[in-house]
Design a protein around this motif. Structure first.
Motif, short mmCIF file in Angstrom:
data_model
loop_
_atom_site.label_atom_id
_atom_site.label_comp_id
_atom_site.label_asym_id
_atom_site.label_seq_id
_atom_site.Cartn_x
_atom_site.Cartn_y
_atom_site.Cartn_z
N LEU A 1 54.76 14.94 11.10
CA LEU A 1 53.33 14.65 11.00
C LEU A 1 52.62 15.50 12.04
O LEU A 1 52.69 15.23 13.23
CB LEU A 1 53.07 13.15 11.25
N SER A 2 51.94 16.55 11.58
CA SER A 2 51.33 17.51 12.49
C SER A 2 49.99 17.04 13.03
O SER A 2 49.68 17.22 14.20
CB SER A 2 51.15 18.86 11.79
N LEU A 3 49.17 16.42 12.15
CA LEU A 3 47.79 16.14 12.53
C LEU A 3 47.31 14.86 11.84
O LEU A 3 47.63 14.61 10.68
CB LEU A 3 46.88 17.33 12.12
N VAL A 4 46.53 14.05 12.59
CA VAL A 4 45.85 12.89 12.03
C VAL A 4 44.34 13.10 12.22
O VAL A 4 43.88 13.34 13.34
CB VAL A 4 46.29 11.58 12.73
N ILE A 5 43.59 13.04 11.09
CA ILE A 5 42.13 13.13 11.14
C ILE A 5 41.61 11.73 10.82
O ILE A 5 41.73 11.25 9.69
CB ILE A 5 41.58 14.16 10.13
N VAL B 1 40.95 22.61 12.17
CA VAL B 1 42.26 22.17 11.68
C VAL B 1 43.31 23.25 11.92
O VAL B 1 44.45 22.97 12.33
CB VAL B 1 42.19 21.80 10.18
N GLU B 2 42.95 24.50 11.68
CA GLU B 2 43.90 25.60 11.90
C GLU B 2 44.32 25.66 13.37
O GLU B 2 45.49 25.84 13.69
CB GLU B 2 43.26 26.93 11.50
N ASP B 3 43.35 25.48 14.27
CA ASP B 3 43.67 25.49 15.70
C ASP B 3 44.62 24.34 16.04
O ASP B 3 45.56 24.49 16.83
CB ASP B 3 42.38 25.38 16.51
N ALA B 4 44.39 23.16 15.43
CA ALA B 4 45.22 22.00 15.72
C ALA B 4 46.65 22.20 15.24
O ALA B 4 47.62 21.92 15.98
CB ALA B 4 44.62 20.75 15.09
N VAL B 5 46.83 22.66 13.99
CA VAL B 5 48.20 22.81 13.47
C VAL B 5 48.93 23.95 14.19
O VAL B 5 50.14 23.91 14.37
CB VAL B 5 48.20 23.01 11.94
N THR B 6 48.17 24.99 14.60
CA THR B 6 48.78 26.07 15.38
C THR B 6 49.28 25.55 16.72
O THR B 6 50.40 25.86 17.15
CB THR B 6 47.77 27.20 15.61
N LYS B 7 48.47 24.74 17.37
CA LYS B 7 48.87 24.14 18.64
C LYS B 7 50.08 23.25 18.46
O LYS B 7 51.00 23.24 19.29
CB LYS B 7 47.70 23.35 19.23
N TYR B 8 50.14 22.51 17.35
CA TYR B 8 51.29 21.64 17.08
C TYR B 8 52.56 22.48 16.90
O TYR B 8 53.62 22.14 17.44
CB TYR B 8 51.03 20.79 15.85
N ARG B 9 52.45 23.57 16.11
CA ARG B 9 53.62 24.43 15.88
C ARG B 9 54.12 25.02 17.20
O ARG B 9 55.32 25.10 17.45
CB ARG B 9 53.29 25.54 14.89
N GLN B 10 53.17 25.48 18.04
CA GLN B 10 53.57 26.06 19.32
C GLN B 10 54.26 25.03 20.19
O GLN B 10 55.27 25.31 20.84
CB GLN B 10 52.33 26.61 20.04
N ARG B 11 53.72 23.80 20.20
CA ARG B 11 54.32 22.74 20.99
C ARG B 11 55.72 22.41 20.47
O ARG B 11 56.65 22.17 21.24
CB ARG B 11 53.43 21.50 20.95
N LYS B 12 55.86 22.41 19.13
CA LYS B 12 57.16 22.12 18.53
C LYS B 12 58.18 23.20 18.89
O LYS B 12 59.32 22.91 19.24
CB LYS B 12 57.01 22.02 17.02
N GLN B 13 57.77 24.49 18.80
CA GLN B 13 58.67 25.58 19.14
C GLN B 13 59.09 25.51 20.60
O GLN B 13 60.26 25.72 20.94
CB GLN B 13 57.99 26.92 18.85
N LEU B 14 58.12 25.20 21.48
CA LEU B 14 58.44 25.09 22.90
C LEU B 14 59.42 23.96 23.16
O LEU B 14 60.36 24.08 23.94
CB LEU B 14 57.14 24.87 23.69
#
Length: 592
Positions: free
Chosen positions: A56-60, A124-137
């Motif tokens: 679950l990447s994002l909740v709006i 939304v794009e900024d949020a999912v990008t931040k989530y992916r980066q956090r997940k990769q880290l």
């Protein structure tokens, strides 16, 4: 079927909810968009995602559900998906109404209704990008921690059967495989053998030897291809992958995912890890491949160390059995016992050959530093003193060490310490002397399980030099051993820290001191163990002592280094006379 990560939209006005869902679905088709009109629907969806192990990447979420209810709902979501980012929708720019949500730490931004489509897309794009980066880290951090834990665990195990079992458990715990095989090479040109098999449903590995032929339980073609190429092989769908697809083994066993990682030690192929998942395609993630590729280097070192230990242990066991037998025959077979004692000495001499293989070649040190010498005189055939050397570009690391004991016990310690230094300096890239000693201390205690045994005090006294010929600088750290510099005829002593590497530790953290010295022309540096200063003399039954040893170095430092080595040997023989040598002796000198 590939499971897509989800985005959850929560809004109590159905028209707005559908519009929001359509815009997010249209712009982010790689995500599964879920819609909920209230908290109850949202929690049902969250439970389904959690049970499916779906991301679950994002909740709006609409802030007008009621601030208290929204806060409680978000807390429940974050309990199951702690990395999910939160975007709040609000009908007015009232930031105070959601101030409690900021404390949750996952609030990404606030979006005011009615929204602009372009602004919604960018947010939304900024949020999912931040989530992916956090997940990769997070995955990288997890991989580094797992590699560190696994390498320390493998280093501490030197029995080959237990090491293979431990290695396969670590591999299977970190890869989605149904079955894993450890394949090892016995000779460089001979056949390969399966030595361990581990099924995902089992806790223990099956330790047995199976020669790799066309009838083996794994693909001989893939194994031989990996042996020749020494590269990772990953087949996401073997039944539909190039020339492998029609291979009889692949068709007969309906193979899907296959991963093969070679094990290489100092450029020599030793074997490989071979994993299969016959139920799923694309079973092995990039994380699994990266972890196994990095772990394979540590596994190769551990396997090599275990093989050497097994050879020595087998020799010792064989000779021990022979001695026990000869004790029963001692009165009537004295001559036979004497012969067996000679056999034991030959075994120890063979053990010395194994230990000598670990020591750096003196010619390599002389090639790097022509005006240097190594004086090494073990008390027994094998030694607890050892020296170690490596070089990378303009930096070289030179070590003189004295392990607990001498003879066979000291030799076992020196083999372990040599392997740990290879891991720390050559594999992990640690070159600062104090950091090398910090790591070596931790790994010796782990390898000897000293955290669990208060009486385990084995360790070593050690000097570590880093010589930077480009910057004309020396860095030094010592554990109970000093560095002696003679400059313009004056003796300068750089003392090491007053504790050993390994053994008893009373302080919470053991950190070693770093000394930095700028080299001047004519400087001569010496590192040494305590064997020479502790040698008892024949004429006076006293130790040679450090003061007299420093005077000796002061008298000979202007000589060429080969001449110095001969003078050190002559002085030791003269002082000792007919006395027994007290301890192993090691002296290393470098003149600039």
């Amino acid at each position: 079927m590939i499971v897509r990560p989800a985005i959850l939209c929560i809004e109590d006005e159905l028209i707005i909810l559908k519009a929001l869902g359509e815009e997010v679905s249209h712009s982010f088709s790689e995500y599964q968009v879920e819609l909920a009109e209230n908290s109850e629907e949202a929690l049902d969806i969250i439970q389904e995602l959690y049970e499916r192990k779906q991301e679950l990447s994002l909740v709006i979420a609409d802030n007008n559900l009621g601030t208290e209810r929204v806060e409680v709902l978000i807390k429940k979501i974050l309990l199951k998906f702690p990395d999910t980012l939160i975007m709040m929708l609000t009908g007015q720019a009232d930031i105070d109404s959601i101030i409690n949500l900021v404390a949750l730490g996952q609030l990404h931004t606030v979006l005011t209704k009615p929204w602009d489509k372009e602004h919604l897309y960018r947010t939304v794009e900024d949020a999912v990008t931040k989530y992916r980066q956090r997940k990769q880290l997070r995955e990288k951090h997890k991989m580094y921690m797992e590699i560190h834990r696994a390498s320390m665990s493998l280093t501490g195990e030197i029995r080959l059967d237990k090491l293979m079992n431990k290695l396969m458990r670590i591999v299977m715990d970190n890869a989605d495989a149904e079955v894993g095989y450890l394949v090892l090479e016995r000779t460089e040109t001979g056949p390969l053998f399966i030595e361990a098999i581990h099924y995902a449903s089992s806790h223990e590995s099956i330790i047995e030897s199976i020669e790799i032929t066309e009838d083996a339980p794994i693909s001989a073609t893939i194994v031989n291809f990996a042996r020749q190429s020494r590269e990772n092989i990953i087949l996401d769908d073997a039944m539909n992958y190039g020339f492998f697809a029609n291979h009889p083994y692949i068709q007969r066993n309906q193979c899907r995912s296959i991963l093969c990682t070679p094990l290489v030690y100092q450029g020599r192929f030793m074997g490989m890890l071979y994993l299969e998942n016959k139920s799923r395609t694309s079973a092995f993630s990039p994380y699994s491949l990266d972890l196994l590729s990095t772990l394979s280097a540590h596994a190769a070192v551990a396997l090599q160390n275990a093989r050497i230990y097994a050879e020595i242990e087998q020799l010792v066991q064989e000779r021990t059995n022979e001695i026990v037998f000869q004790k029963e025959e001692i009165e009537r077979q004295r001559d036979v016992i004497m012969q067996k004692n000679r056999d034991i000495m030959e075994s120890i001499t063979y053990a010395k050959r194994i230990q000598d293989a670990f020591l750096p070649k003196t010619r390599d040190i002389l090639a790097a530093f022509p005006t240097s010498f190594v004086y090494f005189r073990p008390k027994d055939v094998v030694s607890g003193d050892f020296y170690w050397f490596t070089q990378r570009l303009s930096k070289a690391v030179l070590v003189a060490a004295d392990c607990t004991g001498h003879g066979i016990p000291g030799a076992f310690m020196s083999v372990m310490a040599n392997t740990l230094l290879q891991q720390i300096v050559e594999l992990d890239g640690v070159f600062r002397p104090n950091e090398i000693l910090d790591q070596l201390h931790l790994r010796v205690r782990v390898a000897l399980k000293q955290e669990d045994d208060a009486n385990a005090r084995d360790g070593m006294d050690i000097s570590v030099l880093q010589i930077d010929t480009k910057r004309h600088r020396i860095m030094f750290s010592g554990a109970n051993r000093p560095l002696v510099m003679i400059r313009n005829g004056e003796v300068v002593e750089y003392k090491g820290d007053k504790f050993s590497v390994g053994g008893e530790q009373l302080e919470e953290v053991r950190n070693f001191t770093l000394h930095q010295i700028d080299i001047e022309p004519g400087d001569t540096f010496y590192i040494f163990t305590d064997g020479f200063p502790d040698q008892f003399g024949e004429e006076i039954n006293k130790k040679f002592q450090s003061r007299r040893f420093y005077q000796l170095l002061q008298e000979i430092y202007e000589k060429d280094t080969e001449h110095q080595r001969l003078l050190v040997d002559a002085e030791l023989r003269h002082w000792r006379g007919e006395n027994e040598q007290t301890d192993d002796v090691l002296v290393i000198g470098i003149k600039f």
